[in-house]
Design a protein around this motif. Sequence first.
Motif, short mmCIF file in Angstrom:
data_model
loop_
_atom_site.label_atom_id
_atom_site.label_comp_id
_atom_site.label_asym_id
_atom_site.label_seq_id
_atom_site.Cartn_x
_atom_site.Cartn_y
_atom_site.Cartn_z
N GLU A 47 99.34 -52.92 47.48
CA GLU A 47 98.32 -52.16 48.19
C GLU A 47 97.86 -50.92 47.44
O GLU A 47 97.01 -50.17 47.93
N LEU A 48 98.41 -50.68 46.23
CA LEU A 48 98.01 -49.51 45.46
C LEU A 48 96.55 -49.59 45.03
O LEU A 48 96.07 -50.63 44.59
N PRO A 53 97.11 -50.12 40.62
CA PRO A 53 98.40 -50.77 40.40
C PRO A 53 99.09 -50.38 39.09
O PRO A 53 100.28 -50.63 38.95
N SER A 54 98.37 -49.77 38.16
CA SER A 54 99.00 -49.31 36.92
C SER A 54 99.99 -48.19 37.20
O SER A 54 100.81 -47.83 36.35
N GLN A 55 99.94 -47.61 38.41
CA GLN A 55 100.87 -46.55 38.80
C GLN A 55 102.18 -47.10 39.35
O GLN A 55 103.05 -46.33 39.76
N ALA A 56 102.35 -48.42 39.34
CA ALA A 56 103.51 -49.03 39.99
C ALA A 56 104.84 -48.50 39.45
O ALA A 56 105.73 -48.14 40.21
N PHE A 82 99.02 -43.06 45.42
CA PHE A 82 100.33 -42.91 44.77
C PHE A 82 101.32 -42.29 45.74
O PHE A 82 102.46 -42.77 45.89
N ALA A 83 100.92 -41.23 46.43
CA ALA A 83 101.83 -40.52 47.34
C ALA A 83 102.27 -41.41 48.50
O ALA A 83 103.46 -41.44 48.85
N SER A 84 101.31 -42.14 49.11
CA SER A 84 101.69 -42.97 50.25
C SER A 84 102.62 -44.10 49.82
O SER A 84 103.53 -44.47 50.56
N ALA A 85 102.42 -44.63 48.61
CA ALA A 85 103.31 -45.68 48.10
C ALA A 85 104.72 -45.12 47.86
O ALA A 85 105.72 -45.78 48.15
#
Length: 473
Positions: free
Chosen positions: A270-271, A274-277, A47-50
């Motif tokens: 790349e997550l 992906p639910s954190q998008a 999450f942080a890197s995204a």
Amino acid sequence: MAPHTSSLTKINIISRDQGSDKVPLLPAKNGHAGSAEVPDGYNGASFASAVFSLTTSVVGAGIMGLPAAVKTLGVIPGVLVIAIVGLLADAGVEIMLKFSNTGKIVSYGGLMADSFGRVGRIILQACVTVNNFGILVVYLIIIGDVMSGSTSGTVHHSGVLEEWAGGQTWWNSRLSVFVFTTLVILAPLASFKHVDALRLSSAISVALAVLFVVVMVMVTIAKLAIGNVAMPRLFPNIENGWSLLEVFEVIPIVVTAYICHQSVHPIINELTMPSQAFGVVRTSLAVCTAIYVAMSVFGFILFGDNTMTDVLSNFDTNLGVPYSTVLCDIVRVGYALHLVLVFPILHFTLRLNLDGLLFPASRPISMDNRRFTLITAGIMSLIFFGAYMIPSIDVAFQFTGATAGMCIGFIFPSIVCLRDIHEISTKREKVVSWIMVVLAIAVGIVAITSDILDIFVNKSSTTPSGHVDGFIH
């Protein structure tokens, strides 16, 4: 199981989490999305890197034009415009993600193809290619100006290396700076195959953006303490038709500062989860809005009516505080480093979309080393020669940012929502989409009108040669 997993990757089937379970999605529609755009199955980003990657793609050269925008609008309308445009940008990206999830789509080109067929994908990829290429050329020009200096008319703005050396030498010349920056710094950063590999550089880039704000706040407080700062103008000063045009002219500066839509899919793909998008997008845009508001308000308070179109130009003079020279060098070198670290994120998206245009039916570019190397080298060479051959940034770059940029950021997500082929758009989303379409068209008209007036009326400008004046993100 290993051979089976590999075969799934090769036919472009990816998986995404729903709750705690991983379920395979349908293969991307090759006739629409172009398999070259489909990810290669990598999903190791946190999450942080995204958040860092997306924030880096948002906060580009446009940040330096925001204090001048607030000078024109006044503090209160300026802050409101920045906040409202941030909310509209978030709405546009969330529309993209909503339709992408419903249509099992993994690229912006695929999203446009889903609603408008192959033509929609090609138009989107062409816009991203033109927009990102122009921006990257601008970035390299700005880096050259900051480090080796620039001249506007009879005024010479010394570069950092020029000041350190006490004058121009072969090693701090524009060509030397371009060669060293391109070959030693930018080319290696642009050679990573996954956005997540740039998580450290993205985090540093965000930290440098915060550093701009910290330095601005420190200097402003120091000058407030000694009474050298006047009360900022809270509302615009509209005296005639030209002043009114200038008020509307700054809107594109704010709008284009939020354009990151072409980078959303590569980062989200790349997550690990992906639910954190949606959370990534909201967090990133919230951070960007906070940086933008602080930068613009404190920049205007610090320099007042002397705030230049590119506030970086205000940092080549004495700030009137202790260690002024050191602080100015920190801001300018930090800004150059910031652009260096933003460069590979935009280059990644440019390469992906250019590859989709040239090789729409090929396997993902990250799985073809020869194609990856040739396209990367070709793009870097064109950017180098473009920056070297163009002595300054003219209205053509403004035009590119306010047209292709507006399409990418506002018009395309809106028309996908309004077409609503999956019948999932809410009434609120359609209203917001119409607002974004109207805003984007108005911004384009204002930008083109401004360019024409700049050419034929020869309106005077304080923008130094080579410095972006805000229309390019």
